[in-house]
Design a protein around this motif. Structure first.
Motif, PDB file in Angstrom:
ATOM      1  N   THR A  99       0.803  -1.219   0.000  1.00 40.27           N
ATOM      2  CA  THR A  99       0.000   0.000   0.000  1.00 40.27           C
ATOM      3  C   THR A  99       0.838   1.272   0.000  1.00 40.27           C
ATOM      4  O   THR A  99       0.339   2.328  -0.362  1.00 40.27           O
ATOM      5  N   THR A 135      -0.218  -8.604  -0.148  1.00 40.19           N
ATOM      6  CA  THR A 135       0.807  -7.659   0.237  1.00 40.19           C
ATOM      7  C   THR A 135       2.076  -8.405   0.642  1.00 40.19           C
ATOM      8  O   THR A 135       2.009  -9.485   1.238  1.00 40.19           O
ATOM      9  N   ASP A 141       1.263  -3.005   6.293  1.00 39.68           N
ATOM     10  CA  ASP A 141      -0.080  -3.283   5.774  1.00 39.68           C
ATOM     11  C   ASP A 141      -0.866  -4.134   6.759  1.00 39.68           C
ATOM     12  O   ASP A 141      -1.106  -5.327   6.567  1.00 39.68           O
ATOM     13  N   LEU A 146      -5.234  -2.147   5.344  1.00 36.50           N
ATOM     14  CA  LEU A 146      -5.826  -2.824   4.186  1.00 36.50           C
ATOM     15  C   LEU A 146      -7.300  -2.459   4.022  1.00 36.50           C
ATOM     16  O   LEU A 146      -7.791  -2.315   2.896  1.00 36.50           O
ATOM     17  N   TYR A 149      -7.335   0.945   2.531  1.00 36.74           N
ATOM     18  CA  TYR A 149      -6.896   0.845   1.139  1.00 36.74           C
ATOM     19  C   TYR A 149      -8.014   0.307   0.260  1.00 36.74           C
ATOM     20  O   TYR A 149      -8.230   0.801  -0.862  1.00 36.74           O
TER      21      TYR A 149
END
Length: 240
Positions: A99, A135, A141, A146, A149
């Protein structure tokens, strides 16, 4: 698979100059022009015709290969997802990302998977599709990151066919991405980015895998492949 030197030699020459994500193996997808394409035969169990570009000498799985099995937790659904759990039921699009990617390549990967997810919903075959994004930066992350994201990228988690996969440690992620899928991965200092302590030069691949677990297409430049082409290939495989 024993086809690692081909990709590693390219990675070694390129990794020092890359800002974030590498796209050095080829320009275009596995369907790029190759004069030897007419000599190739379809692989039993595949749906698409052989790609125009032959990547069979690369270190990663390519057309007709069995996609290596791996099991990785999905912190957002609370389950461990195995790639072979979809065999006989769903075709998959699979990619690897982080990310904090500073150059916009990883969001471009998400955009293409997200578009394929949206088209699958529109076409009524969402239950026959799976979208896996793993990931390789579990330290940053986290589950919360997440989730944020997913919201930022417009991913439809409610559809039940998208999984953000998160290995417990970076070493586990490297073992999967590099050791199992043949995509060299390196964690390095990010001195040129004030807001990043470290970054990952890596290959921005997308794999299209049919419900039999066989690779139908490899898109080495997954972040720049025409979205319409990827969606068309995926729809052909899913609805065959």
């Amino acid at each position: 698979m024993n086809r690692r030197l081909y990709l590693r030699s390219i990675a070694a020459s390129s990794i020092g100059a890359a800002a974030g994500c590498l796209n050095t193996l080829s320009s275009g997808d596995e369907g790029a022009n190759n004069s030897n394409s007419s000599k190739r035969e379809p692989v039993d169990g595949t749906i698409l015709e052989p790609p125009e570009r032959d990547l069979s000498e690369a270190s990663h799985p390519s057309y007709g290969d069995e996609f290596p099995t791996t099991s990785v937790p999905d912190p957002l659904s609370g389950e461990t997802v195995s790639t072979d759990q979809f065999e006989g039921e769903r075709a998959m699009l699979v990619t690897f990302f982080y990310t904090s990617c500073p150059d916009g390549v990883c969001p471009a990967l998400m955009l293409r998977l997200r578009r394929a997810q949206a088209v699958a919903a529109e076409g009524g075959y969402g239950d026959d599709a799976a979208f896996l994004a793993m990931t390789f930066d579990p330290e940053r992350d986290t589950e919360g990151v997440l989730q944020t994201y997913a919201d930022q990228q417009g991913v439809d988690l409610e559809a039940g066919n998208w999984h953000f996969l998160r290995p417990e440690r970076y070493e586990d992620a490297k073992s999967i991405v590099d050791g199992r899928y043949g995509l060299p991965l390196e964690k390095r200092d990010a001195d040129e980015y004030e807001n990043l302590e470290y970054m990952f030069p890596h290959f921005s691949y997308i794999f299209l895998v049919n419900e039999r677990g066989l690779v139908e297409r490899v898109y080495p430049d997954g972040a720049t492949i025409a979205t319409s082409k990827l969606v068309e290939d995926f729809e052909t495989v899913v609805t065959a």
